[in-house]
Design an enzyme around this catalytic site. Sequence first.
Site, PDB file in Angstrom:
ATOM      1  N   SER A  95      27.133  23.404  41.537  1.00 24.71           N
ATOM      2  CA  SER A  95      26.612  22.131  42.029  1.00 24.71           C
ATOM      3  C   SER A  95      27.509  21.610  43.160  1.00 24.71           C
ATOM      4  O   SER A  95      27.817  22.355  44.087  1.00 24.71           O
ATOM      5  CB  SER A  95      26.524  21.168  40.848  1.00 24.71           C
ATOM      6  OG  SER A  95      25.728  20.065  41.155  1.00 24.71           O
ATOM      7  N   ASP A 217      14.715  23.933  40.142  1.00 23.79           N
ATOM      8  CA  ASP A 217      15.919  23.092  40.105  1.00 23.79           C
ATOM      9  C   ASP A 217      15.622  21.817  40.892  1.00 23.79           C
ATOM     10  O   ASP A 217      15.401  21.864  42.100  1.00 23.79           O
ATOM     11  CB  ASP A 217      17.101  23.860  40.725  1.00 23.79           C
ATOM     12  CG  ASP A 217      18.398  23.060  40.661  1.00 23.79           C
ATOM     13  OD1 ASP A 217      18.350  21.860  40.308  1.00 23.79           O
ATOM     14  OD2 ASP A 217      19.456  23.649  40.945  1.00 23.79           O
ATOM     15  N   HIS A 245      19.231  23.073  36.532  1.00 28.53           N
ATOM     16  CA  HIS A 245      20.350  23.026  37.465  1.00 28.53           C
ATOM     17  C   HIS A 245      21.613  23.676  36.902  1.00 28.53           C
ATOM     18  O   HIS A 245      22.606  23.798  37.601  1.00 28.53           O
ATOM     19  CB  HIS A 245      20.634  21.559  37.822  1.00 28.53           C
ATOM     20  CG  HIS A 245      21.649  21.387  38.895  1.00 28.53           C
ATOM     21  ND1 HIS A 245      21.506  21.951  40.146  1.00 28.53           N
ATOM     22  CD2 HIS A 245      22.828  20.725  38.909  1.00 28.53           C
ATOM     23  CE1 HIS A 245      22.565  21.636  40.882  1.00 28.53           C
ATOM     24  NE2 HIS A 245      23.379  20.892  40.160  1.00 28.53           N
TER      25      HIS A 245
END
Lengths: 265, 399
Positions: A95, A217, A245
């Site tokens: 991320s 996602d 995610h």
Amino acid sequence: MDVIARNNVHISGNPSGTPMIFAHGFGCDQNMWRFVAPAFEEDHRVVLFDHVGYGGSDLAGFSAERHSTLDGYARDLLEICRELDLERAVFVGHSVAAMIGVLAEIEEPERFERLVLVGPSPRYIDDADYVGGFSRADIDELLESLDGNYLGWSGAMAPVIMGNPDRPELGEELTNSFCRTDPAIARQFARATFLSDNRADLPRVRARTLVLQCSADVIAPTQVGEYVHRMIPGSELVLMEATGHCPNLSAPEETVAAIRAFLRS
Amino acid sequence: MARPDETATGMCEPSPTEAVEDDLGDLYEHAPFGYLSTLMDGTVVRANATFLAMVGRTPADLVGRVRFPALLPVGDRIFYDTHFAPLLAMQGEVREIAVELKRPDGTRLPVLVNAVVKPSAGGRPAVIRLSAVAAVDRRRYERELLRERRRAERSEAEARHLAQILQASFVPAALPGVPGLDVAGVYRPAGSGDEVGGDFYDLFETGHGWGLSLGDVCGKGARAAVVTGLARYTLRAAGIQDARPAEVLSLLNQALLRERTDRFLTAAYARIQHDDAGRPRLTLSLGGHPPPVRVSREHPSGPVGDPGDLLGVFGDPKLRETEVGLSPGDVLLFYTDGITEGRGPGDAMFGEERLLRSLEAVHGADARGVAEHLVDEVVAFQSGLPIDDIAVLVLRVPD
């Protein structure tokens, strides 16, 4: 300040293996790698850490100024690399940590041989032709959502948490602890994350790079992963079957296999 | 009459009390909370009637078609992906997550969600079971508390800022240069410095020399600050006329009595002039204030001057004057009782002995070095948090 304590650095695996450093994204702590990192311990010197404000990090290391942008987090990462004398390491960032790794690599390229970017996004907010997936109003809504979810953080609990991050006898109290942080710090990390724009940094990456993109996602949509792949010279893109995610939690086998294949190439 | 538990007939037969609630289907459908089951990726597999009513949808709208996070506004959806889902994967349950459920008509229902993971078994995939409890009033109240807390934090910051500005007005921003003297002042507020204190000092040029004042108003806070401001500027106004030091203090005493304040203060005032050889010479008067300390090669080190009476209490205070000569290498320290009355280990006071030793230890340093060394030592003696304000003014004659 002791960098190892500040970022709650944990080292495991093969001391003579290629170093592999895992960085967690916005939300939770280094436990995000619990199903992935052990798979690399045989061949690698595995380094895990918490961003300041998360997990077992030292909150005293948080600076409202330094940590107002991702550059501050990248400086923390480089300080860990310097302290451990890491060179030609494999960096795995999930991320927002993917961009933190990109910034660190541009700053000190000799430290990183390869980058693995899991669900990266150089900019979350739409901008003209660029589709990030969010509007500014969406991000304000996220900040509100964070305000409503202090996850067991109250002024009365804070000293207990800060003083004893690993005390199992606090068990019941520590529900949700993997994602617990001071709400003010969470707010600031959210702003640093979701208001960042690192698109111009991507072409400057020199390390061999793998982009791991999940299907469906919401936070980092497929076209964003494709954009990152297009902009980082010579990068590889793997579209995963995993949805959501966090493939490091929802599909660790697929994640490990994709990283292994990249490291062998 | 038999108590209900005495009529229970064991494991096989439902007891009469259980029989009151033996419709498990109804127990599920109309539970007082929304009950939802999803696959690990959030896809809805079952929802009770309460949940459907909460989100204004039918089973056909949801089951197999919608992921739970799609029922949330964008901000909550990000929160789901960054906190909720990871927590479930790591600890198998989450509790008290505050989100809003979106309804087709655009309205939102604030809820608190708990969830547990039922692991896969017997070929069945793992399932997430979620309960959603409406929390409209509770969430509204929490938001109000949060708003109030932010407001309180802002006011606190503003109050601290005001205190600092006020405090800064009690000492000059920079000390003027006085021929033949090296001068330095240090002011250190009590504690963490959030409250405005009552110490002040000043150094200014007069018609035929320089005026020096240093004092301490009793108490702290805004009321003490008013008197502190009055004291510093009254001394300056009187001193600038080159009045005799005892006269300057007497004028301040009258001003305080006219002000009808119940605050009294202690102060030192000195007129600095130079003799024919250009050596600085002080005429000193004290209004109940600790005498300044001189460290000198020519005289024994120690306090100089007559303490006199407090100001703001008596109509005719005893105020005397002392002439103080300074030779090269001499240091003269004016200070407030925040220095000597600082409490250290075992409630011991810093005291005049330690003060003198501290000054002698840095003999030879410049005025700033002397002032900072002393204040650092006093603050350290009180473990970093002095109980009272500290003000010092150091005069030193260069060698």
